[in-house]
Design a protein around this motif. Structure first.
Motif, PDB file in Angstrom:
ATOM      1  N   PHE A  51       0.831  -1.207   0.000  1.00  0.00           N
ATOM      2  CA  PHE A  51       0.000   0.000   0.000  1.00  0.00           C
ATOM      3  C   PHE A  51       0.870   1.263   0.000  1.00  0.00           C
ATOM      4  O   PHE A  51       0.631   2.194  -0.765  1.00  0.00           O
ATOM      5  CB  PHE A  51      -0.948   0.002   1.215  1.00  0.00           C
ATOM      6  CG  PHE A  51      -1.764   1.251   1.303  1.00  0.00           C
ATOM      7  CD1 PHE A  51      -2.840   1.454   0.455  1.00  0.00           C
ATOM      8  CD2 PHE A  51      -1.431   2.253   2.205  1.00  0.00           C
ATOM      9  CE1 PHE A  51      -3.580   2.630   0.499  1.00  0.00           C
ATOM     10  CE2 PHE A  51      -2.163   3.433   2.264  1.00  0.00           C
ATOM     11  CZ  PHE A  51      -3.241   3.617   1.412  1.00  0.00           C
ATOM     12  N   HIS A  84      -0.683  -0.644  15.694  1.00  0.00           N
ATOM     13  CA  HIS A  84      -1.004   0.241  14.556  1.00  0.00           C
ATOM     14  C   HIS A  84      -2.481   0.615  14.649  1.00  0.00           C
ATOM     15  O   HIS A  84      -3.322  -0.263  14.865  1.00  0.00           O
ATOM     16  CB  HIS A  84      -0.724  -0.516  13.256  1.00  0.00           C
ATOM     17  CG  HIS A  84      -0.772   0.324  12.011  1.00  0.00           C
ATOM     18  ND1 HIS A  84      -1.903   0.974  11.591  1.00  0.00           N
ATOM     19  CD2 HIS A  84       0.173   0.594  11.084  1.00  0.00           C
ATOM     20  CE1 HIS A  84      -1.651   1.615  10.450  1.00  0.00           C
ATOM     21  NE2 HIS A  84      -0.390   1.400  10.123  1.00  0.00           N
ATOM     22  N   ASN A 141      -5.640  -6.111   5.871  1.00  0.00           N
ATOM     23  CA  ASN A 141      -5.304  -5.511   4.570  1.00  0.00           C
ATOM     24  C   ASN A 141      -5.309  -6.575   3.465  1.00  0.00           C
ATOM     25  O   ASN A 141      -5.386  -7.780   3.730  1.00  0.00           O
ATOM     26  CB  ASN A 141      -3.969  -4.731   4.610  1.00  0.00           C
ATOM     27  CG  ASN A 141      -2.741  -5.618   4.592  1.00  0.00           C
ATOM     28  OD1 ASN A 141      -2.826  -6.825   4.769  1.00  0.00           O
ATOM     29  ND2 ASN A 141      -1.582  -5.007   4.376  1.00  0.00           N
TER      30      ASN A 141
HETATM   31  C1  BGC Z   1      -2.725  -0.205   5.059  1.00  0.00           C
HETATM   32  C2  BGC Z   1      -1.784  -1.376   5.083  1.00  0.00           C
HETATM   33  C3  BGC Z   1      -0.389  -0.894   5.287  1.00  0.00           C
HETATM   34  C4  BGC Z   1      -0.289  -0.016   6.508  1.00  0.00           C
HETATM   35  C5  BGC Z   1       1.082   0.565   6.678  1.00  0.00           C
HETATM   36  C6  BGC Z   1      -2.534   0.620   6.302  1.00  0.00           C
HETATM   37  O1  BGC Z   1      -3.364   1.742   6.230  1.00  0.00           O
HETATM   38  O2  BGC Z   1      -4.041  -0.667   4.995  1.00  0.00           O
HETATM   39  O3  BGC Z   1      -1.855  -2.112   3.886  1.00  0.00           O
HETATM   40  O4  BGC Z   1       0.469  -2.008   5.417  1.00  0.00           O
HETATM   41  O5  BGC Z   1      -1.216   1.036   6.398  1.00  0.00           O
HETATM   42  O6  BGC Z   1       1.153   1.454   7.742  1.00  0.00           O
END
Ligand code: BGC
Ligand code: CA
Length: 353
Positions: free
Chosen positions: A53, A197, A255
């Motif tokens: 991404f 995250h 994701n």
């Molecule tokens: C995306 C992920 C990505 C991540 C990285 C997310 O918003 O959906 O695919 O790996 O951000 O920080």
């Protein structure tokens, strides 16, 4: 002046800069501090350039930069990859500042630890645009030249759950194959991104909430962390298949890359598609959309990388020159967040054109 020309020559060889093509100066345009600005020198650092991404987001960003240059703006970009190390990223930001960048875009490695970066930028009076990996509000509010560009994580989780819920109800009307064991309950697994995250935390919770809100009885097999990674998700899927065989009915993936990793494993084990769980992703990366087209994935939720890239650049231009404030839809003077979009085979055409 001589020194400055030398610097420009040097940077021409070390970074992408087509600024001379336009040949125009921002003559007379004042920065936010009121000083005259001749060139927008953007430093960008990503947490990991191999993240699908993020790399697509960066491609969009570089295309937008080229477009602006064609329109006569003087912009140069220095790109860095922190390769998953916050200390490396802090050093890279210091280097950008030393090399004369007048605005910095940061995709934090550790979103809870932006303090060194903020400190260095504040000392040099250089605005910072954080993107994709959201720092806590207190940090973002600690100085007025800090911004965040991203998306609304809650929405992505909710939409993912709704895609699965719609499929469940539709399937109840037809052959009821989704409820493999016929217990009226949806057996699911969540493949999660990095612990900590914001997107993994929120998506994991809200996707399941949306199923429950839709009135579906759910039964969690387990959730498993695969750090956004296709390879790690494949390994995790092998373990899940060992444990649950083909009894999993739904795979909610934080994701697309992890969804594809799980699919890689089912293909590697030659499991026929009718025995797969329903797979839903998030992002709408090129490979993710392809998997929706060919039916490997039921759907995904589009993470608007085009919008985010464009907003980052507009914000960078504004932060340096003071131009274009009216184009920015800033929330609290700080945030730009893009809405997500549901993608299934019903509307996939709108995304693949
Ligand atoms: C995306 C992920 C990505 C991540 C990285 C997310 O918003 O959906 O695919 O790996 O951000 O920080
Ligand atoms: Ca069931």
């Amino acid at each position: 002046m001589q020194k400055r020309i030398e610097w420009i020559k040097k940077s021409l060889t070390t970074c992408l800069t087509a600024c001379l093509a336009g040949g125009l100066l921002f003559s007379g345009c004042a920065g936010r501090g009121g000083e005259k600005v001749n060139e927008i020198q953007i430093g960008v650092v990503v947490y990991d350039e191999y993240d699908t991404f993020i790399s697509q987001l960066m491609n969009e960003f570089m295309e937008d930069v080229s477009e602006q240059i064609k329109n006569g703006k003087r912009i140069s970009v220095k790109r860095y990859n922190a390769a998953g190390n916050q200390i490396t990223q802090n050093e890279q930001v210091e280097e950008m500042i030393e090399k004369g960048c007048n605005v910095i875009c940061v995709n934090l490695v550790d979103r809870t630890d932006p303090s060194m970066i903020i400190e260095a930028a504040r000392k040099a009076d250089i605005p910072v645009i954080f993107f994709n990996r959201e720092l806590v509000e207190k940090d973002l509010m600690s100085w007025d030249k800090l911004y965040y560009v991203g998306a609304d994580a809650f929405e992505s989780g909710i939409m993912q759950g709704q895609i699965a819920a719609d499929a469940w109800f539709e399937n109840l009307e037809t052959d009821r194959t989704l409820d493999k064991n016929g217990d009226g309950c949806l057996q699911y697994v969540v493949l999660e991104g990095e612990a900590g995250h914001q997107d993994s935390i929120v998506r994991s919770e809200y996707s399941v909430n949306a199923l429950v809100d839709a009135g579906i009885q759910v039964d969690k097999c387990e959730s498993s962390i695969a750090n956004w990674s296709r390879a790690q998700a494949q390994t995790k899927m092998a373990q899940l298949l060992n444990k649950y065989g083909d009894t999993i009915e739904l795979l909610l993936c934080n994701n697309d890359d992890m969804a594809l990793g799980a699919i890689d494993e089912m293909k590697a084990q030659s499991i026929p598609r009718e025995k797969w769980p329903v797979v839903v992703g998030i992002d709408g990366t090129d490979v993710g959309l392809e998997a929706v087209v060919n039916g490997d994935m039921l759907g995904t939720v589009y993470n608007n990388k085009e919008g985010q890239a464009r907003a980052m650049l507009q914000l960078a231009i504004y932060a340096v020159t003071g131009e274009g404030y009216e184009k920015l839809e800033l929330e609290d003077g700080k945030y730009i967040r893009f809405p997500y979009m549901r993608v299934t085979n019903e509307n996939i055409g709108e995304f693949t054109e």
